[in-house]
Design an enzyme around this catalytic site. Structure first.
Site, short mmCIF file in Angstrom:
data_model
loop_
_atom_site.label_atom_id
_atom_site.label_comp_id
_atom_site.label_asym_id
_atom_site.label_seq_id
_atom_site.Cartn_x
_atom_site.Cartn_y
_atom_site.Cartn_z
N ASN A 170 -8.22 48.75 -36.39
CA ASN A 170 -7.77 48.65 -35.00
C ASN A 170 -7.17 49.97 -34.49
OD1 ASN A 170 -5.75 47.55 -36.99
ND2 ASN A 170 -4.39 47.75 -35.23
N HIS A 186 1.46 40.74 -40.11
CA HIS A 186 0.43 40.30 -39.17
C HIS A 186 0.00 38.86 -39.42
CE1 HIS A 186 -0.04 44.21 -37.35
NE2 HIS A 186 -0.19 44.78 -38.53
N HIS A 246 0.49 45.11 -44.35
CA HIS A 246 0.99 46.08 -45.31
C HIS A 246 1.88 45.47 -46.38
CE1 HIS A 246 0.26 49.04 -41.77
NE2 HIS A 246 -0.85 48.55 -42.30
#
Length: 269
Positions: free
Chosen positions: A117, A220, A248
């Site tokens: 992204n 996320h 992450h």
């Protein structure tokens, strides 16, 4: 908050030899395994930071591991250049974050990359440009493609266009959707091609690579669009594992019903 560590995920796979047959509409690239049938490669993502965030230190360790394993190639799961991709195929960030960082002899192998992204927030098509391969012949980035290495096939999937919020709630970001066309037909065609390629694959091992996590307990979280649209195809075709970046944190997620391994690796944002 950005993390101060950069991790890399290493895959080591050994195979015998066999003949594979081309199929589907995805571009297919051949990469031979070693004479004894062994194949080893490194996987990393979210890395292009001009050496910062421990990128240089991780590159050094990758060089040592790459030499020890005699790797055949490197896989990048996207977000190749922070924060907003490249500005053009002449952007100095390409050399400052790639060529001048991954200098170890063992890393002078082919790199197979997809877009993340953050890459779409810049000139996405710049990373696909053959101009970059003229600057550094190791570089090869495509939207979706297959690397055919005898008993293993690696299916690279362009996951960013799946995520609705990038289209509907881009916030302050501007995404480069050139080459995508209308979102829904693009995704429909990609899934159709991927499903056909997976169904016709004769490879003993089938690995899928994308930028976004399918399942994740990280920041996320799950990518619902991939759960709804991509995961059923992976399950139906008995892929061995899915590798990604984006979220992450280091995770190893298994589908207990189907046996599919959903395997994110950890990198900083």
């Amino acid at each position: 908050m950005s993390m101060s560590f950069l991790f890399t995920f290493t895959i080591i796979i050994s195979f015998g030899l066999c003949i594979l047959y081309a199929s589907a509409e995805l571009q297919r690239l051949s990469h031979s395994s070693k004479h004894d049938g062994a194949l080893s490669f490194l996987v990393l993502g979210d890395w292009g930071r001009r050496g910062a965030y421990n990128q240089s230190q991780v590159s050094f360790q990758m060089g040592k591991v790459g030499e020890k394993l005699d790797i055949d190639f490197v896989v990048s799961t996207g977000d190749n250049f922070y924060d907003n991709g490249l500005t053009s195929d002449h952007d100095n960030a390409f050399q400052e974050s790639f060529t001048q960082i991954y200098t170890a002899k063992s890393l002078q192998k082919q790199w197979y990359s997809v877009l993340g992204n953050h890459d779409y927030r810049g000139d996405a098509e710049a990373q696909l440009s053959p101009v970059l391969r003229e600057i550094d012949s190791r570089w090869l980035c495509l939207r979706s493609f297959i690397v055919d290495s005898e008993l293993v096939e690696i299916f690279f999937v362009d996951t960013t266009p799946f995520v609705e919020e990038y289209f509907t709630e881009p916030q302050e970001h501007k995404y480069d959707w050139r080459g995508i066309g209308p979102q829904k037909p693009y995704i429909t065609n990609l899934l159709k091609d991927l499903e056909l390629a997976l169904r016709e694959s004769t490879a003993k091992w089938k690995i899928v690579v994308g930028h976004h996590a399918i399942r994740s307990v990280g920041h996320h979280g799950d990518t619902q669009e991939l759960i709804n649209q991509l995961l059923p195809i992976l399950q139906a075709n008995n892929i061995d594992f899915y590798m990604n970046g984006h979220d992450h944190c280091l995770e190893h997620i298994s589908d207990t019903e189907r046996g599919t391994c959903l395997q994110p690796h950890s990198v900083p944002d």
